[in-house]
Design an enzyme around this catalytic site. Structure first.
Site, short mmCIF file in Angstrom:
data_model
loop_
_atom_site.label_atom_id
_atom_site.label_comp_id
_atom_site.label_asym_id
_atom_site.label_seq_id
_atom_site.Cartn_x
_atom_site.Cartn_y
_atom_site.Cartn_z
N GLU A 67 0.83 -1.21 0.00
CA GLU A 67 0.00 0.00 0.00
C GLU A 67 0.87 1.26 0.00
O GLU A 67 1.80 1.39 0.79
CB GLU A 67 -0.88 -0.04 1.25
N LYS A 73 -9.09 2.78 -2.75
CA LYS A 73 -9.46 2.08 -1.52
C LYS A 73 -10.91 2.41 -1.14
O LYS A 73 -11.29 3.58 -1.04
CB LYS A 73 -8.49 2.48 -0.41
N CYS A 131 -5.74 -3.01 1.62
CA CYS A 131 -5.69 -3.15 3.08
C CYS A 131 -7.05 -3.29 3.77
O CYS A 131 -7.58 -4.38 3.88
CB CYS A 131 -4.90 -1.98 3.68
N GLY A 151 22.03 6.20 28.61
CA GLY A 151 22.52 5.91 29.95
C GLY A 151 22.37 4.43 30.26
O GLY A 151 21.37 3.80 29.90
N ASP A 183 15.87 -2.24 32.52
CA ASP A 183 15.36 -1.48 31.39
C ASP A 183 16.48 -1.01 30.47
O ASP A 183 16.42 -1.19 29.25
CB ASP A 183 14.55 -0.27 31.88
#
Length: 599
Positions: A44, A115, A151, A317, A323
């Site tokens: 698409e 579409k 889609c 960091g 995390d």
């Protein structure tokens, strides 16, 4: 029956790169022709990239896309590919902006389809940009009637696929820009099978790969028979050309004009079926596990965001917590070890083992590692503020440490051209457990849509995957096992301020992803005190989320693209008994920021 060799080109395109995208269409069309394909389909809006958002409203952009389509058709013929039928998505401006598919053949634009169903939910705003089409386009190719759809036409009952049944087509080509979210591959397959049965025709579904801002595309292109059985299926996340030989019914209908709310239009390219040829064995790629799918989305999202925005390296960091360990590993898989710069920034409250865990991970992954203590910077801030009669203590002192780290990372970004990665997860972002202009400062947030419980799951999965390949697990076990802590105050733990993460994430999934209100949350068995606290934390942190960097969407409802609530709101959830409590407003200035978790 008639034979037809179809190729599905799941490619990675970039919004606005019309020349680069068209070059890809030419290159992959050559590959399709070399593989003996008679028809190749691209995703698409492959020529413009998807979603183009408000670029669609810019007249120059629409004109450039429409003009480019004709040039691509001519270039295909000039390259000796005129006999190949090429289906490609683009932006059409005929009668207003249209999300369109065109079939190119013999140097010409043979057919255009607009579409029909325009999604206007979740991440989609297509009713804002496009006009719907009402024509059902059928092209007869080598004796087979081929219909074009785009889609969302696959996701709606009725519409184009019911018209396909009335028109008795043999193949429906469905081109897609369908973003990834967890378990969506199973849903797509089920929908393709249902639509094939509805149309009484085989369905060829092609999807793009790569990422655009927050959206990640996982490919997963497939072909199903008229009975809904899988014939062939591509892999996930990788550019690929899925080539499949189909036995399809010879065209038999001449239906034109109105049919089930659309107008059937027909174009004949070739009536005569192909001479019989030996078919290739179909390929059905192995499916990824759920953690592998999520990992692929995070890696793809991080890679494409950096690459498409011109960044060659990232900086972040690294605290020794889970995390930041996960984000560093994602960055390494996405960009390579040499492109990842990690910085330890210990404060007076940082433990020795945290810095050691961070250094260990950097060594395991081969990342660029340096240590910049923030204690002297924070001391200078505190002494300066004390001299003004405004001494810093408590929450302000904690946030000051986080902001010192954020400032250092942004300075490194400016000096070396790195993209700063933030390391907050969805659970923290939901509850406001972060510091504005501190740990939230950066350009991209790889795990912003990953709940904390999934952070641990992904870390364990990634270590196991490394062991299975005979590699050293990248994430130190101590980073996985240690209790989460921001280490911004003596003895600080996340559990001092938040419910246990398994409890918290269960409430967040219902409140955020499923939009359940207070009563429904209680009906699902969640603890009333936890529900009250979570609703208050989530609602009052809306202003923080608006200022957070983009990151890959993996859930049903990601912050930013999916969940869009007003910052200023007086809506309150009604508590049992009819009373109300504050849920959507900021707390008193200075008290609504919570400390950052490990980075």
């Amino acid at each position: 029956m008639a034979q037809l060799r179809v190729a599905l080109a799941q490619i990675d395109v970039t919004v606005g790169d019309l020349d680069g995208n068209s070059d890809q269409v030419l290159s992959w069309s050559r590959q399709a022709a070399a593989a003996g394909a008679h028809l190749v389909a691209f995703p698409e809006m492959a020529l413009t990239g998807y979603p183009a958002e408000d670029l669609v409203l810019r007249e120059s952009f629409g004109a450039a896309s429409t003009q480019l389509l004709g040039r691509v058709a001519r270039r295909l013929a000039e390259d000796g590919l005129g006999d190949l039928a090429v289906v490609v998505g683009y932006l059409d401006v005929d009668g207003g902006p249209r999300n369109a598919a065109a079939l190119l053949h013999g140097g010409r634009i043979v057919a255009r389809y607009f579409k029909h169903h325009l999604p206007n939910y979740g991440v989609f705003d297509e009713a804002r940009y496009f006009r719907p089409g009402d024509r059902f386009v059928v092209v007869r190719l080598h004796g087979v009637d081929v219909a074009l759809t785009v889609c969302e036409d696959l996701w709606q009952d009725g519409g184009p696929f019911s018209v396909a049944a009335a028109a008795e087509v043999g193949l429906v080509v469905n081109i897609n820009g369908s973003p990834y979210e967890r378990n969506k591959d199973d849903l797509r397959l089920d929908l393709a099978a249902r639509r094939a049965r509805e149309a009484g025709a085989a369905v060829a579904y092609v999807n793009m790969v790569g990422a655009q801002d927050e959206l990640v595309y996982d490919g997963d292109s497939l072909v199903v028979s008229a009975d809904g059985d899988v014939i062939s299926r591509a892999g996930q996340y990788d550019e690929d050309l899925l080539v499949v030989d189909l036995d399809l019914p010879l065209a038999k209908s001449a239906l034109t004009g109105p049919a089930r709310g659309m107008l059937v239009e027909r174009t004949v390219l070739s009536e005569q079926p192909l001479s019989p040829y030996p078919p290739q064995a179909p390929i059905v790629a192995e499916r990824l596990s759920d953690p592998a799918e999520v990992w692929g989305a995070l890696v793809t999202g991080t890679h494409d965001y950096a690459r498409k925005n011109g960044f060659r390296s990232v900086v972040m960091g690294l605290s020794g917590g889970i995390d930041s360990a996960l984000v560093a590993t994602v960055a390494r898989d996405a960009l390579g070890a040499d492109a990842v710069h990690v910085v330890g920034m210990p404060s007076r409250h940082s433990s020795i083992h945290s810095l050691a865990d961070a250094a260990d991970l950097a060594t395991r992954l081969g990342l660029h590692w340096q240590v910049i203590p923030i204690a002297p910077i924070v001391d200078a801030y505190e002494s300066t503020l004390a001299a003004t009669g405004a001494p810093v203590s408590g929450l302000a002192a904690e946030n000051l440490q986080s902001r010192a780290r954020g400032t250092l990372l942004m300075a490194l970004s400016n000096s070396a051209g790195h993209l700063v990665l933030t390391t907050g997860n969805k659970s923290e972002l939901a509850t406001g457990y972060s510091t504005l202009y501190g740990d939230s400062a950066g350009g991209f947030a790889p795990i912003k849509d990953v709940p904390k419980t999934m952070v641990w799951e992904l870390a364990r999965w990634r270590n196991t995957a490394a062991e299975q390949r005979g590699e050293i697990p990248p994430i130190p076990q101590s980073s996985i096992d240690k209790p989460p802590s921001a280490e911004l105050a003596p003895g600080q733990l996340d559990s001092d301020s938040l419910p246990p993460y398994d409890v918290l994430d269960a409430v967040l999934a219902d409140y955020i992803d499923r939009d359940l209100g207070r009563s429904a949350l209680l009906d699902r068995g969640h603890d009333p005190e936890v529900v009250e606290k979570v609703i208050r934390l989530v609602d009052q942190a809306e202003y923080k989320r608006r200022q957070y960097p983009p990151g890959p969407k993996i859930s049903l409802k990601a912050f930013g693209r999916d969940r869009r609530l007003p910052i200023t709101s007086r809506w309150r959830e009604t508590v049992p008994g009819g009373s109300h409590e504050t849920a959507g407003s900021h707390e008193t200035a200075g008290s609504h920021e919570t400390p950052a978790l490990p980075r």
